[in-house]
Design a protein around this motif. Sequence first.
Motif, PDB file in Angstrom:
ATOM      1  N   THR A 192       0.986  -1.101   0.121  1.00 33.59           N
ATOM      2  CA  THR A 192       0.078  -0.051  -0.067  1.00 33.59           C
ATOM      3  C   THR A 192       0.873   1.069   0.063  1.00 33.59           C
ATOM      4  O   THR A 192       1.624   1.514   1.135  1.00 33.59           O
ATOM      5  N   LEU A 193       0.763   1.952  -1.050  1.00 36.83           N
ATOM      6  CA  LEU A 193       1.727   3.195  -1.026  1.00 36.83           C
ATOM      7  C   LEU A 193       0.979   4.185  -0.399  1.00 36.83           C
ATOM      8  O   LEU A 193       0.049   4.734  -0.418  1.00 36.83           O
ATOM      9  N   ASP A 194       1.958   4.519   0.722  1.00 38.38           N
ATOM     10  CA  ASP A 194       1.655   5.468   1.724  1.00 38.38           C
ATOM     11  C   ASP A 194       2.021   6.888   1.338  1.00 38.38           C
ATOM     12  O   ASP A 194       2.982   7.532   1.732  1.00 38.38           O
ATOM     13  N   LEU A 195       1.218   7.741   0.680  1.00 39.67           N
ATOM     14  CA  LEU A 195       1.339   9.115   0.124  1.00 39.67           C
ATOM     15  C   LEU A 195       1.476   9.861   1.307  1.00 39.67           C
ATOM     16  O   LEU A 195       1.952  11.215   1.029  1.00 39.67           O
ATOM     17  N   SER A 196       0.646   9.609   2.407  1.00 42.30           N
ATOM     18  CA  SER A 196       0.563  10.566   3.509  1.00 42.30           C
ATOM     19  C   SER A 196       1.884  10.695   4.061  1.00 42.30           C
ATOM     20  O   SER A 196       2.233  11.781   4.719  1.00 42.30           O
ATOM     21  N   ALA A 197       2.789   9.923   3.701  1.00 36.82           N
ATOM     22  CA  ALA A 197       4.241   9.924   4.424  1.00 36.82           C
ATOM     23  C   ALA A 197       4.849  11.065   3.762  1.00 36.82           C
ATOM     24  O   ALA A 197       5.812  11.758   4.561  1.00 36.82           O
ATOM     25  N   ILE A 198       4.518  11.593   2.493  1.00 36.76           N
ATOM     26  CA  ILE A 198       5.191  12.775   2.142  1.00 36.76           C
ATOM     27  C   ILE A 198       4.972  13.983   2.806  1.00 36.76           C
ATOM     28  O   ILE A 198       6.105  14.615   3.387  1.00 36.76           O
ATOM     29  N   PRO A 199       3.751  14.341   3.208  1.00 36.97           N
ATOM     30  CA  PRO A 199       3.622  15.561   3.914  1.00 36.97           C
ATOM     31  C   PRO A 199       3.947  15.597   5.427  1.00 36.97           C
ATOM     32  O   PRO A 199       4.563  16.427   6.053  1.00 36.97           O
ATOM     33  N   VAL A 200       4.014  14.354   5.929  1.00 37.82           N
ATOM     34  CA  VAL A 200       4.451  13.962   7.297  1.00 37.82           C
ATOM     35  C   VAL A 200       5.933  14.224   7.271  1.00 37.82           C
ATOM     36  O   VAL A 200       6.394  14.757   8.111  1.00 37.82           O
ATOM     37  N   LEU A 201       6.710  13.491   6.595  1.00 42.28           N
ATOM     38  CA  LEU A 201       8.212  13.602   6.500  1.00 42.28           C
ATOM     39  C   LEU A 201       8.657  14.964   6.170  1.00 42.28           C
ATOM     40  O   LEU A 201       9.500  15.395   6.595  1.00 42.28           O
ATOM     41  N   ARG A 202       7.961  15.743   5.179  1.00 45.91           N
ATOM     42  CA  ARG A 202       8.341  17.180   4.878  1.00 45.91           C
ATOM     43  C   ARG A 202       8.209  18.018   6.134  1.00 45.91           C
ATOM     44  O   ARG A 202       8.793  19.085   6.402  1.00 45.91           O
ATOM     45  N   GLU A 203       7.275  17.661   6.833  1.00 46.80           N
ATOM     46  CA  GLU A 203       7.202  18.409   8.206  1.00 46.80           C
ATOM     47  C   GLU A 203       8.283  18.044   9.411  1.00 46.80           C
ATOM     48  O   GLU A 203       8.648  18.875   9.908  1.00 46.80           O
ATOM     49  N   TRP A 204       8.580  16.643   9.175  1.00 47.37           N
ATOM     50  CA  TRP A 204       9.575  16.235  10.378  1.00 47.37           C
ATOM     51  C   TRP A 204      10.741  16.525   9.999  1.00 47.37           C
ATOM     52  O   TRP A 204      11.730  16.395  10.731  1.00 47.37           O
ATOM     53  N   THR A 205      11.341  16.314   8.493  1.00 51.56           N
ATOM     54  CA  THR A 205      12.607  15.979   8.331  1.00 51.56           C
ATOM     55  C   THR A 205      13.004  17.194   7.118  1.00 51.56           C
ATOM     56  O   THR A 205      12.068  17.634   6.257  1.00 51.56           O
ATOM     57  N   HIS A 206      14.304  17.479   7.211  1.00 57.40           N
ATOM     58  CA  HIS A 206      14.695  18.186   5.982  1.00 57.40           C
ATOM     59  C   HIS A 206      15.482  17.640   4.666  1.00 57.40           C
ATOM     60  O   HIS A 206      15.582  17.967   3.644  1.00 57.40           O
ATOM     61  N   LEU A 207      15.366  16.170   4.935  1.00 54.32           N
ATOM     62  CA  LEU A 207      15.612  15.278   3.898  1.00 54.32           C
ATOM     63  C   LEU A 207      14.961  15.123   2.830  1.00 54.32           C
ATOM     64  O   LEU A 207      13.529  15.110   2.949  1.00 54.32           O
ATOM     65  N   PRO A 208      15.103  15.203   1.586  1.00 49.38           N
ATOM     66  CA  PRO A 208      14.494  15.303   0.239  1.00 49.38           C
ATOM     67  C   PRO A 208      13.874  13.594   0.261  1.00 49.38           C
ATOM     68  O   PRO A 208      14.189  12.590   1.018  1.00 49.38           O
ATOM     69  N   ILE A 209      12.632  13.465  -0.190  1.00 48.70           N
ATOM     70  CA  ILE A 209      11.767  12.487  -0.271  1.00 48.70           C
ATOM     71  C   ILE A 209      11.122  12.036  -1.745  1.00 48.70           C
ATOM     72  O   ILE A 209      10.706  12.979  -2.404  1.00 48.70           O
ATOM     73  N   ILE A 210      11.640  10.902  -2.205  1.00 51.40           N
ATOM     74  CA  ILE A 210      11.122  10.399  -3.499  1.00 51.40           C
ATOM     75  C   ILE A 210      10.257   9.292  -3.261  1.00 51.40           C
ATOM     76  O   ILE A 210      10.124   8.794  -2.304  1.00 51.40           O
ATOM     77  N   VAL A 211       9.213   8.747  -4.216  1.00 51.56           N
ATOM     78  CA  VAL A 211       8.662   7.768  -4.263  1.00 51.56           C
ATOM     79  C   VAL A 211       8.681   6.734  -5.160  1.00 51.56           C
ATOM     80  O   VAL A 211       9.216   7.118  -6.464  1.00 51.56           O
ATOM     81  N   ASP A 212       8.450   5.573  -4.935  1.00 50.17           N
ATOM     82  CA  ASP A 212       8.729   4.441  -5.811  1.00 50.17           C
ATOM     83  C   ASP A 212       7.276   3.585  -5.915  1.00 50.17           C
ATOM     84  O   ASP A 212       6.937   2.960  -5.030  1.00 50.17           O
ATOM     85  N   PRO A 213       6.657   4.046  -7.098  1.00 53.86           N
ATOM     86  CA  PRO A 213       5.170   3.536  -7.184  1.00 53.86           C
ATOM     87  C   PRO A 213       5.138   2.212  -7.684  1.00 53.86           C
ATOM     88  O   PRO A 213       4.068   1.357  -7.833  1.00 53.86           O
ATOM     89  N   SER A 214       6.382   1.616  -8.220  1.00 49.61           N
ATOM     90  CA  SER A 214       6.303   0.588  -8.951  1.00 49.61           C
ATOM     91  C   SER A 214       6.482  -0.616  -7.844  1.00 49.61           C
ATOM     92  O   SER A 214       5.468  -1.634  -7.788  1.00 49.61           O
ATOM     93  N   HIS A 215       7.101  -0.549  -6.784  1.00 53.29           N
ATOM     94  CA  HIS A 215       7.300  -1.485  -5.705  1.00 53.29           C
ATOM     95  C   HIS A 215       5.863  -1.194  -4.894  1.00 53.29           C
ATOM     96  O   HIS A 215       5.337  -2.034  -4.272  1.00 53.29           O
ATOM     97  N   GLY A 216       5.523  -0.024  -4.895  1.00 57.06           N
ATOM     98  CA  GLY A 216       4.242   0.619  -4.063  1.00 57.06           C
ATOM     99  C   GLY A 216       3.367  -0.118  -4.415  1.00 57.06           C
ATOM    100  O   GLY A 216       2.057  -0.457  -3.865  1.00 57.06           O
ATOM    101  N   THR A 217       2.962  -0.437  -6.077  1.00 57.89           N
ATOM    102  CA  THR A 217       1.779  -0.959  -6.145  1.00 57.89           C
ATOM    103  C   THR A 217       1.970  -2.328  -7.043  1.00 57.89           C
ATOM    104  O   THR A 217       0.896  -3.174  -6.793  1.00 57.89           O
ATOM    105  N   GLY A 218       2.950  -2.767  -7.469  1.00 59.92           N
ATOM    106  CA  GLY A 218       3.292  -4.132  -7.921  1.00 59.92           C
ATOM    107  C   GLY A 218       2.709  -4.607  -9.069  1.00 59.92           C
ATOM    108  O   GLY A 218       2.874  -5.590  -9.830  1.00 59.92           O
TER     109      GLY A 218
END
Length: 339
Positions: free
Chosen positions: A251-277
């Motif tokens: 289950t691709l957890d896209l809510s991770a993006i806004p949460v991580l943007r709030e918590w960390t300065h590190l850049p965030i990318i998404v892999d929807p290939s493994h995320g969906t299969g």
Amino acid sequence: MIVVMKAGASSAEIGDVIGEVERLGYKPHPIYGVERTVIACIGDERGKTVLQALEAAPGVEAVVPILKPFKLASREVHGARSRVRIRDGVDVGGERLVVMAGPCSVESEKQILDTAVAVKEAGASLLRGGAYKPRTSPYSFQGMEVEGLKLLARARAETGLPIVTEVVDPHDAEIVAEYADVLQIGARNAQNFALLRRVGRTRKPVLLKRGMSTTLQEFLMAAEYILSEGNHDVILCERGIRTFETATRNTLDLSAIPVLREWTHLPIIVDPSHGTGHWQYVTPMAWASVAAGADGLMIEVHPDPTHALSDGGQSLKPKRFQELMEGVRRFAAAAGRQA
Ligand code: PEP
Ligand code: MN
């Protein structure tokens, strides 16, 4: 604790504070910002009140506790978003989205070269491909290993695309770092602390994937292992988590993006290939990731998915990857970014 230096603090004052932090038994991590320098003091949380005395040192504005358990990854220490430089003109975390694309595994010279040319033409900035594969079954294809690294290097020489490839075992970190531009830590190794420390001692950027059952706090604690070894170039990658749903591989957890943007300065990318299969779900989820604020994407692309040695069912053919990229450019523009 963070020692916040005054805006005009001299380098001698900063140096004195760093020395004093060491003397008190803490590891100083200075972060030199445009406006001011802050020094994160990492060590035993229990005795940290001794650091409070540094408030009296010349050039110090304040000494404040870091409340999050992840220290160097937190926005409390580093307010501005970090950019991870892969090479001149390719930064993850800037205005321009960075797309990494290629096969799950390197399989042959022709396969990796054809894919590299195709993904570059479609607008990818990095070539991905596994040479060391973490497979669920010991009987599945395990990767071409050093031969695969050499083929990736050949594809880089042909196309100019930097390469991202996985390191599975701490013993292979050196050889993989010799060839790769970015070291990938896979979901299955997200809490392999020996491996995290080992790549933290290299000077190559690290793409850290979220484990399939790690919380976002655990994810950032894993990043902390790399950062605390002195490697500040960490890119986070959301790749789906395991839930009760079986229609998708994860289950691709896209809510991770806004949460991580709030918590960390590190850049965030998404892999929807493994995320969906499944290849047919990859493009819409890639676009959704961009809309949600991702700094980039990792996409599996294969010239002949039906004959792929791993993850063929979730790999896009080059033509479909091109369509994905066309949409990415439109979603990026809507999100105030470029692609
Ligand atoms: C991969 O990128 O091919 C891979 C194995 O990914 P993950 O670690 O996210 O499963
Ligand atoms: Mn894969």
